[in-house]
Design a protein around this motif. Structure first.
Motif, PDB file in Angstrom:
ATOM      1  N   LEU A  14       0.829  -1.207   0.000  1.00 43.44           N
ATOM      2  CA  LEU A  14       0.000   0.000   0.000  1.00 43.44           C
ATOM      3  C   LEU A  14       0.861   1.254   0.000  1.00 43.44           C
ATOM      4  O   LEU A  14       0.600   2.209  -0.741  1.00 43.44           O
ATOM      5  N   VAL A  15       1.901   1.219   0.853  1.00 41.84           N
ATOM      6  CA  VAL A  15       2.770   2.387   0.962  1.00 41.84           C
ATOM      7  C   VAL A  15       3.497   2.610  -0.356  1.00 41.84           C
ATOM      8  O   VAL A  15       3.622   3.739  -0.829  1.00 41.84           O
ATOM      9  N   GLY A  19      -0.761   6.989  -1.823  1.00 38.25           N
ATOM     10  CA  GLY A  19      -2.177   7.145  -1.513  1.00 38.25           C
ATOM     11  C   GLY A  19      -2.586   6.464  -0.225  1.00 38.25           C
ATOM     12  O   GLY A  19      -3.632   5.838  -0.169  1.00 38.25           O
ATOM     13  N   TYR A  20      -1.739   6.547   0.783  1.00 35.57           N
ATOM     14  CA  TYR A  20      -2.078   5.961   2.076  1.00 35.57           C
ATOM     15  C   TYR A  20      -1.809   6.988   3.147  1.00 35.57           C
ATOM     16  O   TYR A  20      -0.711   7.534   3.184  1.00 35.57           O
ATOM     17  N   PRO A  21      -2.685   7.367   4.002  1.00 36.22           N
ATOM     18  CA  PRO A  21      -4.056   6.870   4.135  1.00 36.22           C
ATOM     19  C   PRO A  21      -4.982   7.376   3.015  1.00 36.22           C
ATOM     20  O   PRO A  21      -4.662   8.341   2.336  1.00 36.22           O
ATOM     21  N   ARG A  22      -6.121   6.698   2.899  1.00 37.22           N
ATOM     22  CA  ARG A  22      -7.109   7.121   1.906  1.00 37.22           C
ATOM     23  C   ARG A  22      -8.386   7.597   2.598  1.00 37.22           C
ATOM     24  O   ARG A  22      -8.620   7.277   3.750  1.00 37.22           O
ATOM     25  N   ASP A  23      -9.209   8.364   1.868  1.00 35.58           N
ATOM     26  CA  ASP A  23     -10.450   8.890   2.440  1.00 35.58           C
ATOM     27  C   ASP A  23     -11.584   7.888   2.249  1.00 35.58           C
ATOM     28  O   ASP A  23     -11.783   7.390   1.139  1.00 35.58           O
ATOM     29  N   GLU A 127     -11.894  11.769   6.849  1.00 34.24           N
ATOM     30  CA  GLU A 127     -11.309  11.942   5.502  1.00 34.24           C
ATOM     31  C   GLU A 127      -9.809  12.172   5.686  1.00 34.24           C
ATOM     32  O   GLU A 127      -9.298  13.292   5.510  1.00 34.24           O
ATOM     33  N   ASN A 128      -9.106  11.096   6.043  1.00 28.79           N
ATOM     34  CA  ASN A 128      -7.749  11.246   6.583  1.00 28.79           C
ATOM     35  C   ASN A 128      -6.709  11.783   5.592  1.00 28.79           C
ATOM     36  O   ASN A 128      -5.800  12.507   5.995  1.00 28.79           O
ATOM     37  N   MET A 132      -4.869  15.265   6.204  1.00 28.05           N
ATOM     38  CA  MET A 132      -3.398  15.363   6.269  1.00 28.05           C
ATOM     39  C   MET A 132      -2.888  16.513   5.412  1.00 28.05           C
ATOM     40  O   MET A 132      -1.982  17.248   5.807  1.00 28.05           O
TER      41      MET A 132
END
Lengths: 146, 305
Positions: A14-15, A19-23, A127-128, A132
């Motif tokens: 994922l990293v 696109g991590y974290p995602r909303d 909506e992280n 951020m």
């Protein structure tokens, strides 16, 4: 044990993909693809600090702000149900809204030391990725001047 | 009757268990600190933190109970302090069941309310870092000690017939499973799956509640003089069955009553006089390997209620 062994590659993948974290509701993706973000300015929240912050967000996302003015409650209710992406306004330190929405670091401060009133960007809970980005730009803006 | 110290057969294991529980307390406190620093506004992390704090109860209660259990009987406590272990077992069982219920309540409420959890970021050395990474690291750390200590406790609890220590092993299991669920939850949260955290926690809470309720039933049975139960279930203990069988064969036409005080079994033979020179320690009980478990055999002569 097996669980953790399986999890680690998943996280690394994922990293690596970004696109991590995602909303959960895809706010940042939508801002990027539609080139628009919807802003609510609480009556007392206008002014140069808010304008500078909105311009910052517009620059980094390559999106255009769609600004609405209004009272605290209607704008925050709209934010909570996803009709707005960002609200900028002044909230008291002990406002009950602090649990229902995410308050980003302040852009400016007034009031007394005991009861400061802070000008905060406010986002929808969870909506992280979007949060951020807002946090990063609020920090880059330098925050309240002492 | 033995009312002084632990029997020689279990002294070594008791010392080992006490050492292990001191380690347990130390590691748990370190986990409480690490989780406390990283939890931020996440409700799931807060719940995990409360659970880790509740996880301190069984080891502390064990240390207190093992200290009292070894004390001699006194003028005010004629039967000694064996039952402090039973009392500790009840306290640990309540703590375990509470952890399960707390986890279920919290996750069910989050799922019902459809709450999206914000995990924000911090600026560290000029970089904005998502707090989820710190939470993941803290959760990973919180898994390791209970996983190791819980596994080490199980065989000792079995040898000591210690239900309190066994419940602590279950608590450790609950804690590392909660940590694993927390990792899945935060990783899921980062994927944008707001429900991941609560769904994983709710699933795991069911197993913890089942363990807690089972322990509560056995602890209650022990405190109301129920027949001795097995270590990990509400079934009757095999050792109690062997003692009852031997007594019935030796004293026919009597009633045999059994109860448990902590790790010890006490037997009463109703309707028989004690044979001359009867010695409970040398009374033959075929198949009973741990003689230390039988604390005493009392006799009630016929005609007396």
């Amino acid at each position: 044990m097996v669980f953790r062994c399986a999890l680690l590659p998943l996280i690394l993948t994922l990293v690596a993909c970004g696109g991590y974290p995602r909303d959960p509701d895809g706010t940042l993706d939508r801002v990027h693809s539609q080139h628009v973000f919807r802003v609510g300015l609480i009556a007392s929240g206008g002014g140069p600090d808010a304008e500078r912050f909105i311009k910052r967000i517009a620059d980094v996302t390559h999106a255009r702000p769609e600004i609405r003015h209004g009272g605290t409650e209607p704008l925050l209710l709209d934010l909570e149900r996803g009709a707005l992406d960002l609200v900028i306004g002044e909230l008291a330190d002990d406002s009950p809204w602090r649990d229902r929405v995410t308050i980003i670091e302040p852009l400016a401060e007034r009031g007394t030391q005991k009861q400061p009133i802070l000008l905060n960007p406010i986002a929808r809970n969870g909506e992280n990725a979007w949060i951020m980005l807002l946090e990063r730009e609020a920090r880059n803006s330098g925050g309240p001047k002492p | 009757m033995r009312h002084r110290g632990h029997p020689a057969a279990i002294r070594q294991d008791m010392a080992r268990a006490v050492r292990l529980e001191w380690w347990n307390v130390g590691w748990t406190i370190s986990i409480i600190i690490v989780m406390g620093i990283t939890m931020g506004g996440s409700q799931a992390m807060k719940t995990a933190w409360v659970e880790d704090t509740l996880g301190l109860i069984p080891p502390l209660v064990f240390l207190i109970a093992s200290h009292f259990e070894a004390r001699p009987s006194t003028k005010r406590f004629h039967f000694g302090f064996h039952r402090v272990n039973s009392l500790g077992f009840l306290v640990a069982a309540v703590a375990l069941a509470t952890v399960g219920l707390l986890l279920l309540w919290d996750s069910a409420m989050t799922l019902i309310a459809g709450e999206n959890v914000t995990v924000s970021s911090v600026r560290f050395l000029g970089h904005d870092i998502w707090l989820g990474w710190f939470m993941l690291a803290a959760q990973a750390y919180s898994i390791i000690p209970p996983l190791i200590i819980g596994r080490k406790e199980l065989p000792i609890a079995e040898r000591l017939r210690d239900k309190l220590l066994h419940t602590d092993a279950l608590m450790n299991r609950a804690n590392w499973l909660t940590g694993a669920a927390g990792i899945a939850g935060i990783a899921g949260l980062g994927m944008g799956w707001w429900w991941a955290d609560s769904a994983a926690a709710a699933f795991i809470s069911l197993g913890i509640i089942s363990d807690g309720v089972k322990s509560l039933r056995v602890a209650t049975a022990e405190l109301v003089d129920g027949v001795p139960r097995a270590l990990d279930s509400d079934d009757l203990s095999d050792e109690a069955a062997l003692i009852a069988k031997a007594l019935r064969a030796h004293f026919p036409k009597t009633r045999i009553l059994l109860r448990e005080t902590g790790r010890y079994i006490r037997a009463e033979v109703i309707g028989a006089h004690a044979p001359k020179n009867f010695d409970a320690d040398s009374f033959d009980i075929p198949g009973l390997e741990c003689r230390w478990r039988l604390e005493s055999i009392a006799f009630h002569p016929p005609g007396k209620p």
